[in-house]
Design a protein around this motif. Sequence first.
Motif, PDB file in Angstrom:
ATOM      1  N   LEU A 188      13.854  -4.056  -3.138  1.00 46.09           N
ATOM      2  CA  LEU A 188      12.739  -3.198  -2.065  1.00 46.09           C
ATOM      3  C   LEU A 188      11.306  -3.861  -1.245  1.00 46.09           C
ATOM      4  O   LEU A 188      10.917  -3.430  -0.291  1.00 46.09           O
ATOM      5  CB  LEU A 188      11.571  -3.184  -3.590  1.00 46.09           C
ATOM      6  N   GLU A 189      11.934  -5.466  -0.907  1.00 45.04           N
ATOM      7  CA  GLU A 189      10.932  -6.136  -0.320  1.00 45.04           C
ATOM      8  C   GLU A 189      11.681  -5.927   1.209  1.00 45.04           C
ATOM      9  O   GLU A 189      10.917  -6.177   2.836  1.00 45.04           O
ATOM     10  CB  GLU A 189      10.995  -8.020  -0.497  1.00 45.04           C
ATOM     11  N   GLN A 190      12.870  -6.039   0.596  1.00 46.67           N
ATOM     12  CA  GLN A 190      13.876  -6.256   2.394  1.00 46.67           C
ATOM     13  C   GLN A 190      13.723  -4.757   2.910  1.00 46.67           C
ATOM     14  O   GLN A 190      13.840  -4.517   4.086  1.00 46.67           O
ATOM     15  CB  GLN A 190      15.074  -6.253   2.122  1.00 46.67           C
ATOM     16  N   TYR A 191      13.510  -3.565   1.903  1.00 47.07           N
ATOM     17  CA  TYR A 191      13.381  -2.214   2.504  1.00 47.07           C
ATOM     18  C   TYR A 191      11.735  -1.889   3.609  1.00 47.07           C
ATOM     19  O   TYR A 191      11.730  -1.783   4.297  1.00 47.07           O
ATOM     20  CB  TYR A 191      13.491  -1.473   1.785  1.00 47.07           C
TER      21      TYR A 191
ATOM     22  N   LEU B  18      11.719  -3.731   6.703  1.00 42.68           N
ATOM     23  CA  LEU B  18      12.557  -2.779   7.741  1.00 42.68           C
ATOM     24  C   LEU B  18      12.047  -1.996   7.879  1.00 42.68           C
ATOM     25  O   LEU B  18      12.444  -1.109   8.622  1.00 42.68           O
ATOM     26  CB  LEU B  18      14.099  -2.720   7.181  1.00 42.68           C
ATOM     27  N   HIS B  19      11.205  -0.764   6.583  1.00 50.46           N
ATOM     28  CA  HIS B  19      10.601   0.400   6.891  1.00 50.46           C
ATOM     29  C   HIS B  19       9.052  -0.337   6.954  1.00 50.46           C
ATOM     30  O   HIS B  19       8.268   0.250   5.880  1.00 50.46           O
ATOM     31  CB  HIS B  19      11.161   1.204   6.152  1.00 50.46           C
ATOM     32  N   PRO B  20       8.452  -1.043   7.550  1.00 47.27           N
ATOM     33  CA  PRO B  20       6.889  -0.948   6.949  1.00 47.27           C
ATOM     34  C   PRO B  20       5.814   0.134   7.210  1.00 47.27           C
ATOM     35  O   PRO B  20       4.065  -0.375   6.203  1.00 47.27           O
ATOM     36  CB  PRO B  20       6.155  -2.259   8.402  1.00 47.27           C
ATOM     37  N   THR B  21       6.349   1.643   7.382  1.00 44.03           N
ATOM     38  CA  THR B  21       5.188   2.737   7.319  1.00 44.03           C
ATOM     39  C   THR B  21       5.842   2.983   5.869  1.00 44.03           C
ATOM     40  O   THR B  21       5.106   4.037   5.933  1.00 44.03           O
ATOM     41  CB  THR B  21       5.058   3.074   8.214  1.00 44.03           C
ATOM     42  N   ALA B  22       6.624   2.787   5.166  1.00 44.89           N
ATOM     43  CA  ALA B  22       6.732   3.760   3.996  1.00 44.89           C
ATOM     44  C   ALA B  22       5.822   3.616   3.064  1.00 44.89           C
ATOM     45  O   ALA B  22       5.599   2.838   3.397  1.00 44.89           O
ATOM     46  CB  ALA B  22       8.369   3.079   3.558  1.00 44.89           C
ATOM     47  N   ALA B  23       5.933   5.093   2.651  1.00 49.21           N
ATOM     48  CA  ALA B  23       5.545   5.734   0.995  1.00 49.21           C
ATOM     49  C   ALA B  23       6.080   6.444   0.290  1.00 49.21           C
ATOM     50  O   ALA B  23       6.339   6.988   1.152  1.00 49.21           O
ATOM     51  CB  ALA B  23       4.166   5.816   1.575  1.00 49.21           C
TER      52      ALA B  23
ATOM     53  N   LEU C  41      -3.512   9.381  -5.613  1.00 45.93           N
ATOM     54  CA  LEU C  41      -3.918  10.544  -5.160  1.00 45.93           C
ATOM     55  C   LEU C  41      -4.432  11.402  -5.526  1.00 45.93           C
ATOM     56  O   LEU C  41      -5.105  10.886  -7.007  1.00 45.93           O
ATOM     57  CB  LEU C  41      -2.265  11.483  -4.662  1.00 45.93           C
ATOM     58  N   PRO C  42      -5.083  12.484  -5.129  1.00 44.95           N
ATOM     59  CA  PRO C  42      -6.248  13.238  -5.835  1.00 44.95           C
ATOM     60  C   PRO C  42      -5.207  13.500  -7.153  1.00 44.95           C
ATOM     61  O   PRO C  42      -5.782  14.430  -7.783  1.00 44.95           O
ATOM     62  CB  PRO C  42      -6.653  14.338  -5.059  1.00 44.95           C
ATOM     63  N   ASP C  43      -4.321  14.741  -6.575  1.00 49.73           N
ATOM     64  CA  ASP C  43      -3.397  14.689  -7.919  1.00 49.73           C
ATOM     65  C   ASP C  43      -2.649  13.994  -9.189  1.00 49.73           C
ATOM     66  O   ASP C  43      -1.922  14.498  -9.603  1.00 49.73           O
ATOM     67  CB  ASP C  43      -2.087  15.416  -7.340  1.00 49.73           C
ATOM     68  N   ARG C  44      -3.163  12.830  -9.194  1.00 48.40           N
ATOM     69  CA  ARG C  44      -2.974  11.879 -10.001  1.00 48.40           C
ATOM     70  C   ARG C  44      -0.923  11.128  -9.869  1.00 48.40           C
ATOM     71  O   ARG C  44      -1.001  10.178 -10.437  1.00 48.40           O
ATOM     72  CB  ARG C  44      -3.095  12.008 -11.216  1.00 48.40           C
ATOM     73  N   ARG C  45      -0.777  11.438  -8.562  1.00 51.79           N
ATOM     74  CA  ARG C  45       0.193  10.731  -7.940  1.00 51.79           C
ATOM     75  C   ARG C  45       0.269   9.254  -8.188  1.00 51.79           C
ATOM     76  O   ARG C  45      -0.726   9.308  -6.509  1.00 51.79           O
ATOM     77  CB  ARG C  45       1.243  11.452  -7.187  1.00 51.79           C
ATOM     78  N   VAL C  46       1.154   8.263  -7.877  1.00 49.58           N
ATOM     79  CA  VAL C  46       0.827   6.934  -7.577  1.00 49.58           C
ATOM     80  C   VAL C  46       1.990   6.656  -6.484  1.00 49.58           C
ATOM     81  O   VAL C  46       2.862   7.146  -6.344  1.00 49.58           O
ATOM     82  CB  VAL C  46       1.207   6.289  -8.759  1.00 49.58           C
ATOM     83  N   ILE C  47       1.452   6.423  -4.844  1.00 52.80           N
ATOM     84  CA  ILE C  47       1.681   6.180  -3.991  1.00 52.80           C
ATOM     85  C   ILE C  47       2.306   4.455  -3.837  1.00 52.80           C
ATOM     86  O   ILE C  47       0.713   3.809  -4.384  1.00 52.80           O
ATOM     87  CB  ILE C  47       1.457   6.988  -2.759  1.00 52.80           C
ATOM     88  N   TYR C  48       2.983   4.176  -2.956  1.00 53.53           N
ATOM     89  CA  TYR C  48       3.344   3.031  -2.646  1.00 53.53           C
ATOM     90  C   TYR C  48       3.374   2.529  -1.640  1.00 53.53           C
ATOM     91  O   TYR C  48       4.454   3.698  -1.059  1.00 53.53           O
ATOM     92  CB  TYR C  48       4.501   1.470  -4.093  1.00 53.53           C
ATOM     93  N   THR C  49       2.870   1.579  -0.606  1.00 54.17           N
ATOM     94  CA  THR C  49       3.428   1.538   0.230  1.00 54.17           C
ATOM     95  C   THR C  49       3.446  -0.142   0.689  1.00 54.17           C
ATOM     96  O   THR C  49       3.035  -0.779  -0.055  1.00 54.17           O
ATOM     97  CB  THR C  49       1.847   1.918   0.790  1.00 54.17           C
ATOM     98  N   ARG C  50       3.673  -0.347   1.656  1.00 53.66           N
ATOM     99  CA  ARG C  50       3.626  -1.687   1.602  1.00 53.66           C
ATOM    100  C   ARG C  50       1.941  -2.657   2.008  1.00 53.66           C
ATOM    101  O   ARG C  50       0.992  -2.052   2.702  1.00 53.66           O
ATOM    102  CB  ARG C  50       3.764  -2.270   3.572  1.00 53.66           C
ATOM    103  N   ALA C  51       1.687  -3.395   1.158  1.00 48.62           N
ATOM    104  CA  ALA C  51       0.326  -4.292   1.535  1.00 48.62           C
ATOM    105  C   ALA C  51      -0.168  -4.242   2.553  1.00 48.62           C
ATOM    106  O   ALA C  51       0.678  -5.056   3.169  1.00 48.62           O
ATOM    107  CB  ALA C  51       0.404  -5.524   0.658  1.00 48.62           C
ATOM    108  N   HIS C  52      -2.103  -4.600   2.951  1.00 50.75           N
ATOM    109  CA  HIS C  52      -2.167  -4.850   4.050  1.00 50.75           C
ATOM    110  C   HIS C  52      -3.092  -6.052   3.791  1.00 50.75           C
ATOM    111  O   HIS C  52      -4.738  -6.231   3.092  1.00 50.75           O
ATOM    112  CB  HIS C  52      -2.893  -3.492   4.768  1.00 50.75           C
ATOM    113  N   PRO C  53      -3.049  -6.901   4.086  1.00 49.06           N
ATOM    114  CA  PRO C  53      -3.792  -7.991   3.379  1.00 49.06           C
ATOM    115  C   PRO C  53      -5.489  -8.249   4.211  1.00 49.06           C
ATOM    116  O   PRO C  53      -5.251  -7.662   5.692  1.00 49.06           O
ATOM    117  CB  PRO C  53      -3.546  -9.330   3.849  1.00 49.06           C
ATOM    118  N   THR C  54      -6.364  -8.210   3.656  1.00 46.49           N
ATOM    119  CA  THR C  54      -7.738  -8.058   3.585  1.00 46.49           C
ATOM    120  C   THR C  54      -8.680  -9.351   5.039  1.00 46.49           C
ATOM    121  O   THR C  54      -9.455  -9.049   5.489  1.00 46.49           O
ATOM    122  CB  THR C  54      -8.442  -7.361   3.044  1.00 46.49           C
TER     123      THR C  54
END
Length: 91
Positions: free
Chosen positions: A17-20, A23-28, A68-81
Motif C-alpha cells: 500500500l505504501e508503494q501504491y 506512485l498514486h499520491p491522489t488515490a483515495a 463521509l456523510p454516509d459513514r463510509r471510510v475513505i483512506y488517502t495519502r496523509a498530508h502533514p500539517t
Amino acid sequence: MNRTPPEAEVEGIARELEQYISLHPTAADTVEGIARRWLDGPEQPAFTSVEAALESLVASGVLGRSVLPDRRVIYTRAHPTNTGVPPCPRP
C-alpha cells in the motif's frame, strides 16, 4: 479461534500500500476498493488483513482516514500539517 491477521501478512500488505500511494499520491478509496484495486496478486487478501494494514499506516502517518456523510471510510495519502519546514515563498 484466533481471528487476528498474521503480522507478516499485514506488514506485506502495508508495504504494498505504501508503494501504491507513492506512485498514486491522489488515490483515495474504501477498504473494499483498496483491497480490489490497490493490491496486486491473483487472490484478494482477507478484509481484516487489509484493514489492519490501513490502520497501521494511519497510525504511522502514511495514510489519512476520512469519514463521509454516509459513514463510509475513505483512506488517502496523509498530508502533514507541520513538517518543521517553512513553506516556500510564492513568487
